[in-house]
Scaffold this motif. Sequence first.
Motif, PDB file in Angstrom:
ATOM      1  N   PRO A  75      23.252  47.744  69.849  1.00  0.00           N
ATOM      2  CA  PRO A  75      22.748  47.127  71.099  1.00  0.00           C
ATOM      3  C   PRO A  75      23.634  45.984  71.641  1.00  0.00           C
ATOM      4  CG  PRO A  75      20.912  47.974  69.715  1.00  0.00           C
ATOM      5  CD  PRO A  75      22.153  48.177  68.928  1.00  0.00           C
ATOM      6  N   LEU A  81      20.303  49.276  74.460  1.00  0.00           N
ATOM      7  CA  LEU A  81      19.729  49.777  73.041  1.00  0.00           C
ATOM      8  C   LEU A  81      21.089  50.513  72.525  1.00  0.00           C
ATOM      9  CD1 LEU A  81      16.450  51.472  74.791  1.00  0.00           C
ATOM     10  CD2 LEU A  81      16.910  49.096  73.820  1.00  0.00           C
ATOM     11  N   LEU A  91      19.483  53.889  76.173  1.00  0.00           N
ATOM     12  CA  LEU A  91      18.735  53.410  77.456  1.00  0.00           C
ATOM     13  C   LEU A  91      18.355  54.337  78.439  1.00  0.00           C
ATOM     14  CD1 LEU A  91      16.693  51.600  78.471  1.00  0.00           C
ATOM     15  CD2 LEU A  91      18.576  50.120  79.423  1.00  0.00           C
ATOM     16  N   ILE A  94      17.046  57.566  77.426  1.00  0.00           N
ATOM     17  CA  ILE A  94      15.128  57.503  77.267  1.00  0.00           C
ATOM     18  C   ILE A  94      14.647  57.564  78.693  1.00  0.00           C
ATOM     19  CG2 ILE A  94      13.422  55.815  76.718  1.00  0.00           C
ATOM     20  CD1 ILE A  94      15.102  55.085  74.121  1.00  0.00           C
ATOM     21  N   TRP A 251      13.599  63.221  74.431  1.00  0.00           N
ATOM     22  CA  TRP A 251      13.311  62.532  73.016  1.00  0.00           C
ATOM     23  C   TRP A 251      13.417  63.104  71.855  1.00  0.00           C
ATOM     24  CZ3 TRP A 251       8.502  59.841  75.797  1.00  0.00           C
ATOM     25  CH2 TRP A 251       8.933  58.779  77.014  1.00  0.00           C
ATOM     26  N   TRP A 267      19.255  52.523  65.464  1.00  0.00           N
ATOM     27  CA  TRP A 267      18.956  52.437  66.802  1.00  0.00           C
ATOM     28  C   TRP A 267      18.843  53.774  67.517  1.00  0.00           C
ATOM     29  CZ3 TRP A 267      23.474  50.315  64.943  1.00  0.00           C
ATOM     30  CH2 TRP A 267      24.669  50.654  65.436  1.00  0.00           C
ATOM     31  N   PHE A 271      14.869  53.897  68.790  1.00  0.00           N
ATOM     32  CA  PHE A 271      14.364  53.731  70.246  1.00  0.00           C
ATOM     33  C   PHE A 271      13.587  54.808  70.882  1.00  0.00           C
ATOM     34  CE2 PHE A 271      17.673  50.292  69.969  1.00  0.00           C
ATOM     35  CZ  PHE A 271      16.754  49.194  69.998  1.00  0.00           C
ATOM     36  N   ILE A 274      10.213  55.169  69.400  1.00  0.00           N
ATOM     37  CA  ILE A 274       9.259  53.993  69.926  1.00  0.00           C
ATOM     38  C   ILE A 274       8.629  54.487  71.274  1.00  0.00           C
ATOM     39  CG2 ILE A 274       9.140  51.442  71.056  1.00  0.00           C
ATOM     40  CD1 ILE A 274      11.170  50.837  68.907  1.00  0.00           C
ATOM     41  N   ALA A 275       9.678  54.969  71.955  1.00  0.00           N
ATOM     42  CA  ALA A 275       9.298  55.563  73.403  1.00  0.00           C
ATOM     43  C   ALA A 275       8.202  56.632  73.218  1.00  0.00           C
ATOM     44  CB  ALA A 275      10.539  56.276  74.047  1.00  0.00           C
TER      45      ALA A 275
END
Length: 302
Positions: A75, A81, A91, A94, A251, A267, A271, A274-275
Motif C-alpha cells: 500500500p 491498498l 482498491l 474491491i 472478493w 495485503w 483487504f 475485511i470487505a
Amino acid sequence: MTAQEIKVTTEKAGMAIEPAIRAPWMEGMQRLLRQKTAIFGLIIVCILLLTALLAPLLAPYDPVAPDLPSRLQAPSATHFLGTDELGRDILSRIIYGSRISIQVGLLAVGISLIFGTFLGAISGYFGGKLDMAIMRVIDIVMAFPYILLAIAITAMLGPGLNNAMIAIGVVGIPIYARVVRGAVLSVKEMEYIEAAKVSGCGSLRIIMKHVLPNCLAPLIVQATLGIGTAILDAAGLSFLGLGAQPPTPEWGIMLNKGKDVMNIAPWVIMFPGIAILFTVLGFNLLGDGLRDALDPRLRNNN
C-alpha cells in the motif's frame, strides 16, 4: 355472527386496514432509528450500495487490466491498498467487487424469497396433505448441510457466477418457506380472514391481499439477514473455484489468488477479507435491528 354483520365488519376492516398497518410500521422504524448497532449496519449497507453504484467514478484503475511491473506492491500513495500478483489495483477490484456482491445477494435472496414464499403460503394456508407433502420435502432439503448442497448444485450446473447465485437461491428456499408458513398459520386464524371468506373472496385473493401483507415483517428481517449470508456463500464458492471466474473482480476470487502470496504480500488477502467482514456485519446488524423493531413481542424491550 350473521352474514350481514360479517359483511359490515369486512367493510370496516377494509377502511381501517391502511392506518392499522401503517402505525406499527411507523413505530417499528422509530424503534429501529433508536438502535445504534442497527444504524451502524445501515450506514455500512448504504456505503456498500453507493460504492457499487459509483464504482466507475470511485475506482482509480481498471480492475482487470494486469500491470506486471507493478505486481505485489505494498500500500502506497499510488496504490492505496497495494497491488495483487498481476499488478492490478486491489482498491479498484474491491470497489468493483461490491457490485458483484450486491448482485449475488439480491438475486439469490430473490430466488429464495419468491419460491419460498409461494411454498410456505400454500402450505400454511391450505394445510392437510398438501402441507405435509411440502414440509417433508423441505425437511429433506434442510437435512443436507447448507454449503455442501450449494457446492453440489453448482458442480452439477457448472462453475460460474450465475450458477452460483442459482445454487445459493435454491438452498435458501426452505428457510423462507418455513418462515412464511409459520406466519401464515398465525394470520389465517384471524377474524378478518374468516370475514373475507364469508364475503366471497377466493383463496388467491385472500392470500395475496390479506395474508401475505401481514407476513412481511419476518420476511423482511430474513431477507436482510439472507443477503449477508448469500454474499458470504458466493465468496466461498468463488474461493473454491465454483463461483465467479478470473479475471472477474470478485472478493472470493481475490482471496483464492491471494492465498498463494499471503506470506510475502499479506495485503492481497487482508483487504478483500475485511470487505467481506464488514459487508456481512452490516447486513447482520441491520437485520437484527429490523427484527427487534418489527417483532411485537420485543416492543416492551425497546
